[in-house]
Scaffold this motif. Structure first.
Motif, PDB file in Angstrom:
ATOM      1  N   GLN A  18       0.822  -1.277  -0.083  1.00  0.00           N
ATOM      2  CA  GLN A  18       0.057  -0.039   0.128  1.00  0.00           C
ATOM      3  C   GLN A  18       1.162   1.166   0.137  1.00  0.00           C
ATOM      4  N   LYS A  19       1.981   1.015   0.725  1.00  0.00           N
ATOM      5  CA  LYS A  19       2.856   2.372   0.788  1.00  0.00           C
ATOM      6  C   LYS A  19       3.328   2.615  -0.576  1.00  0.00           C
ATOM      7  N   GLN A  24       0.194   5.463   0.749  1.00  0.00           N
ATOM      8  CA  GLN A  24      -0.375   5.421   2.046  1.00  0.00           C
ATOM      9  C   GLN A  24      -0.735   4.101   2.438  1.00  0.00           C
ATOM     10  N   TYR A  25      -1.090   4.179   3.766  1.00  0.00           N
ATOM     11  CA  TYR A  25      -1.469   2.719   4.054  1.00  0.00           C
ATOM     12  C   TYR A  25      -2.557   2.984   5.129  1.00  0.00           C
ATOM     13  N   VAL A  26      -3.297   1.784   5.155  1.00  0.00           N
ATOM     14  CA  VAL A  26      -4.305   1.693   6.106  1.00  0.00           C
ATOM     15  C   VAL A  26      -4.517   0.267   6.591  1.00  0.00           C
ATOM     16  N   LEU A  27      -3.733   0.448   7.873  1.00  0.00           N
ATOM     17  CA  LEU A  27      -3.594  -0.679   8.738  1.00  0.00           C
ATOM     18  C   LEU A  27      -4.646  -1.744   9.050  1.00  0.00           C
ATOM     19  N   ALA A  31      -4.800  -5.563   7.618  1.00  0.00           N
ATOM     20  CA  ALA A  31      -4.848  -6.820   8.373  1.00  0.00           C
ATOM     21  C   ALA A  31      -6.144  -7.664   8.089  1.00  0.00           C
ATOM     22  N   ARG A  32      -7.277  -6.879   7.315  1.00  0.00           N
ATOM     23  CA  ARG A  32      -8.195  -7.665   6.836  1.00  0.00           C
ATOM     24  C   ARG A  32      -7.489  -8.719   5.649  1.00  0.00           C
ATOM     25  N   ILE A  33      -6.697  -8.140   4.728  1.00  0.00           N
ATOM     26  CA  ILE A  33      -6.088  -8.997   3.709  1.00  0.00           C
ATOM     27  C   ILE A  33      -5.358 -10.067   4.385  1.00  0.00           C
TER      28      ILE A  33
END
Length: 150
Positions: A18-19, A24-27, A31-33
């Motif tokens: 994502q980064k 950007q990143y969405v924790l 985690a869901r992935i």
């Protein structure tokens, strides 16, 4: 131990991807992935180690083989559900219930020394529960934090 490794490695790969790709990143998404990939991984075990998995189910329950297959398919659908926005909350709640329901099967397998991969009675035994029970609680917390809380 293998599912935990798959979960953590996938989480870090998703996080870094994502980064790199989107800056950007969405924790919670990472985690869901990771949970989805881990569920796919564990679902494979239901089909590859069916004999050993059926040994984890107490004799009082009928249709053991079908139950093992059903739970494998359920893991796949719940993993996908974690990634679909409208279904995420429902999939997460069902998955939490699933993890709670599966804990007695893991306890039973440990007490009976079941090695589900070999389909034998020479597994690690009750000492395995010192790892398995906290791991199950960790999975529950992971799903709750990444899918319900957010």
């Amino acid at each position: 131990m293998k599912p935990l490794f798959v979960l953590l490695v996938t989480f870090f790969v998703a996080f870094l991807s994502q980064k790199l790709l989107f800056d950007q990143y969405v924790l919670p998404l990472s985690a869901r992935i990771a949970m989805c990939v881990m569920l796919f991984f564990t679902a494979i075990g239901h089909f590859a180690f069916t004999k050993g998995m059926t040994m984890m189910i107490p004799d009082a329950l009928p249709f053991k083989k079908e139950l093992v297959y059903f739970t494998g398919v359920l893991e796949i659908f719940l993993g996908i559900g974690l990634l679909i926005s409208p279904a995420r909350i429902y999939a997460a709640w069902i998955l939490l219930l699933f993890f709670i329901i599966m804990l007695p099967a893991n306890i039973y397998a440990a007490i009976k020394h079941i090695d589900y991969q070999k389909g034998t009675l020479d597994g690690p035994g009750p000492n395995y529960l010192w790892f398995r029970i906290p791991l199950q609680l960790f999975f529950i917390a992971w799903v709750y934090w990444s899918s319900i809380k957010y």
